[in-house]
Structures are given as C-alpha cells and as structure tokens.
Scaffold this motif. Sequence first.
Motif, PDB file in Angstrom:
ATOM      1  N   UNK A 180      -7.737   6.376  -4.482  1.00 22.40           N
ATOM      2  CA  UNK A 180      -8.705   5.546  -3.754  1.00 22.40           C
ATOM      3  C   UNK A 180      -8.920   4.179  -4.406  1.00 22.40           C
ATOM      4  N   UNK A 181      -9.176   4.144  -5.703  1.00 26.42           N
ATOM      5  CA  UNK A 181      -9.506   2.880  -6.364  1.00 26.42           C
ATOM      6  C   UNK A 181      -8.296   1.951  -6.449  1.00 26.42           C
ATOM      7  N   UNK A 182      -7.122   2.501  -6.712  1.00 27.17           N
ATOM      8  CA  UNK A 182      -5.911   1.676  -6.803  1.00 27.17           C
ATOM      9  C   UNK A 182      -5.653   0.961  -5.476  1.00 27.17           C
ATOM     10  N   UNK A 183      -5.738   1.691  -4.380  1.00 29.13           N
ATOM     11  CA  UNK A 183      -5.439   1.119  -3.073  1.00 29.13           C
ATOM     12  C   UNK A 183      -6.569   0.218  -2.582  1.00 29.13           C
ATOM     13  N   UNK A 206      -4.771   5.664   4.611  1.00 33.36           N
ATOM     14  CA  UNK A 206      -5.058   7.056   4.278  1.00 33.36           C
ATOM     15  C   UNK A 206      -4.444   7.373   2.933  1.00 33.36           C
ATOM     16  N   UNK A 207      -5.218   7.994   2.043  1.00 33.40           N
ATOM     17  CA  UNK A 207      -4.703   8.304   0.704  1.00 33.40           C
ATOM     18  C   UNK A 207      -5.367   9.561   0.169  1.00 33.40           C
ATOM     19  N   UNK A 222       0.831  -1.208   0.000  1.00 37.38           N
ATOM     20  CA  UNK A 222       0.000   0.000   0.000  1.00 37.38           C
ATOM     21  C   UNK A 222       0.863   1.256   0.000  1.00 37.38           C
ATOM     22  N   UNK A 223       1.918   1.260   0.817  1.00 38.33           N
ATOM     23  CA  UNK A 223       2.838   2.401   0.822  1.00 38.33           C
ATOM     24  C   UNK A 223       3.500   2.566  -0.541  1.00 38.33           C
ATOM     25  N   UNK A 224       3.921   1.465  -1.146  1.00 38.97           N
ATOM     26  CA  UNK A 224       4.622   1.526  -2.428  1.00 38.97           C
ATOM     27  C   UNK A 224       3.740   2.084  -3.537  1.00 38.97           C
ATOM     28  N   UNK A 225       2.414   1.883  -3.413  1.00 34.65           N
ATOM     29  CA  UNK A 225       1.485   2.347  -4.449  1.00 34.65           C
ATOM     30  C   UNK A 225       0.915   3.732  -4.163  1.00 34.65           C
ATOM     31  N   UNK A 226       1.391   4.417  -3.107  1.00 35.07           N
ATOM     32  CA  UNK A 226       0.991   5.804  -2.908  1.00 35.07           C
ATOM     33  C   UNK A 226       0.192   6.111  -1.665  1.00 35.07           C
TER      34      UNK A 226
END
Length: 414
Positions: A341-344, A335-336, A308-312
């Motif tokens: 939103x959709x990617x995570x 938290x993003x 999740x961190x790696x993807x933003x």
Amino acid sequence: MKTLYLDCFAGIAGDMFLGALLDLGLDRKTFLETMESIVLFPGHGHSSGHGHGVEHSHDHDHDHDHHHHHAPGEKDRLKISISKGSRGGIAGTKVSVHNLEDHPHRGLSDVLAIIEASPLSPRVKERSAAAFRLLAEAEAKVHGTTPEEVHFHEVGAIDSIADIIGAFVLVEMAGIEKTVSSPLNVGSGTIKCAHGILPVPAPAAMELLEGIPVYAEGAPMERVTPTGALLVRCLAGEFGPLPSGKVLASGKGLGDRDSDIPNMVRAVIVDTPEHCGRDAFRRDRGVVLETNIDDMNPQYYGPVMQKLFAEGALDVWATPMIMKKGRPAVTLSCLCLPEMEEVLAEILLRETTTLGLRKYPVDRLKTDHEIVERETSWGLVRFKVARLGGETLRANPEFEDVRRLSEEHSIPLP
C-alpha cells in the motif's frame, strides 16, 4: 466444515498457538498426558529415582492446571504447564514448557527419532516430521549448509519441539478440517539470538514467511517467531478475513511480553458451509488506492500505470468521469496487497498531479489458477488455466506469447 481462523493481529509464536487452541475449551488433561508420553531421549536408560513436578507460582490472578507425572524417566519427558492470565486487559491462556536437563543442540535426525518413537497418532507424526524438515530446510538456507547438517540451536530446544508437536496434537483433538489465517503482523526492530543482533523477522522466520502476506505494526519487537511462521505455513491454506459461517468457539493464546498491542493470537472455530462450491474459492484481502485527477496531461497516465505494475500492483485502471463545474477528469485506481500500500501510494503522489488519495479494503474471491506451458504447432505457449472446485473452467493463451508467435511466423493474431 470445521475451519480454524488464526487472527494474528499481534503476531504468532508456538506457545501462543497452543494457548489459543487450549483456550477454545479442549481437554487439557488429555493434551498434557499426550505430550508427557513423548520421550525426549529415546533409547536412553533411566534410573528409577523420583522426579519432582513443575513448580507454579500462586498469584491470585493466575489459575494453574497441575499435572505431575511421577514415573521412571520423568526428567526425559516433556513438562508443560497451562495458566490463565491477561494481556492488555484481555484474558487468555498461557502455555509454558519447562526444560529439564536439555541438550543444547539437536539435529534433524534427533528430532525425527523423538517423533518416530512417540505414541502419537500416525497423522500427528507425519505432520510433525514434515514441519521439522521444512524448518531444517529454512535453517540450512540461512546458514549455507544442508538440512541434515543443521543444528537447530534455539528452535531445536525442548520448547519448540513441544510447540510444533503440540500444535498438531491440538489440531487433531479439535477436529480441524481447514485453516485460514489473517496476514501476519511480524513486528520490527532487532532481536538478539545465537548469531548476534539481527533484524526482525529472524532469518529463519523470513525464509518461512515467503509467499505469506505480512505487515509491521506496533512498538518494535519480534512478533512472529520461526516456530509461529512454521505453523502458519504448514497449516494455513488461505489468507484473508474471518470466513463466513457460524462461530463455534474462540480462544486467546498469550505471549510472554506486554506491548502496545495485546501480545496474543486469537483462534476462532467457524462452521463454514461445504455446499455451493463456496470453499472452492481462493480468498484474500486487497486494498484499492484511487484518486480523481482533472489537471494532468493524459500522456502521463500510461507511464504511471506501467510503473505501478512494475512495483507490484495487482491491477491498475483509469475511469473517465465528470467533476464539479462540468470538468472532465479521470479516476486512477490501483489494486494491491496490503503490504504494498505505502509503496504504491507514494508512486501515485509523486508521479501524478494529485494532492491526495483514498483507500479501502476489498475481499477477493478467486479461482485456483496456474500458468502451464504447452507445445503447440507454432511453438511453446504459456496458458493460464483456471479451476474451481477441481473443475477446469478455461485455459487461455498468454497474449504476449501469441503476439510473439504471430511476429515470428507472420500469421495474424486471431
């Protein structure tokens, strides 16, 4: 403090921005006189023939301001009309620029000469020139050339010159001290331009949107033009929800097309407080994604959180809890920014055993902060410096740098 809030729920274009500010109740006659004082071909000789005013349609549901300037050199001056209309049943103001005997291309030096020769205020000249330099840099990057060699094509036409200069004229007229914008709805699909069929946002707009929160919603169409992106980049210092304060006025600026979302931008003037350091905060909006899990191997949480961190993701955390029937479980939260939103969410659904998750928006108040490199007796260390209202609160070393130096010099971490 007089704060302008731009609600770009349907995107933004230069003419929409002008319409929204004029719809606040600013003096139209003063604006038109100021804009018509700009000579589009400075240094050219003009005949003394009589020009013709702009023709307007007389539909019953449109109320037009007529402002004709019959003077020598009329064809070389900006011609703008302002009308009332509606989009999606909501009334607003529409601004149209009329191109009279325009040249097809202009370079940066041509536009800067127009600005410099104008009778505009020094502040408006400065901001307009800076905006066109920024636009030239974006176009140069897209086309692999230099800002000085760029020919603006569509964005160098009279309407964009009017939109950009007119925006700074209206901001000055309104006495705006600060601008906050919502995330921009950029639209989707493709657009036909001088270089063929290209995806939305247009290449120059995409360059100017770097660092600005965006999303895509509604029927496919171009919702943020290069000029609209440029104005937001030049004016907005913060992005997020409507700031706290007293609403002084609101206006709607109409676009040219009808859509499933009313094609307009809303401008709101808010009297925001100047005390207690409230304006020292940086503000934005985030989204929290979370799910309760009671049937997953605890060893899996670490890799999922790292992904999740790696993807933003801005932050990820796990909270132990007790569910129904006394079963131990974990609430996994992320938290993003809204655009991630959709990617995570997909990562959470694919990489964990959950069957669903919930989300909710959050408003964030932050310090001004930056990473600063400092030379220490042990070597180079990055420090995270936090400031609030110009006051430095703290400067903490980055842990990974400290750990690296600890290993290199065989000294304890503390």
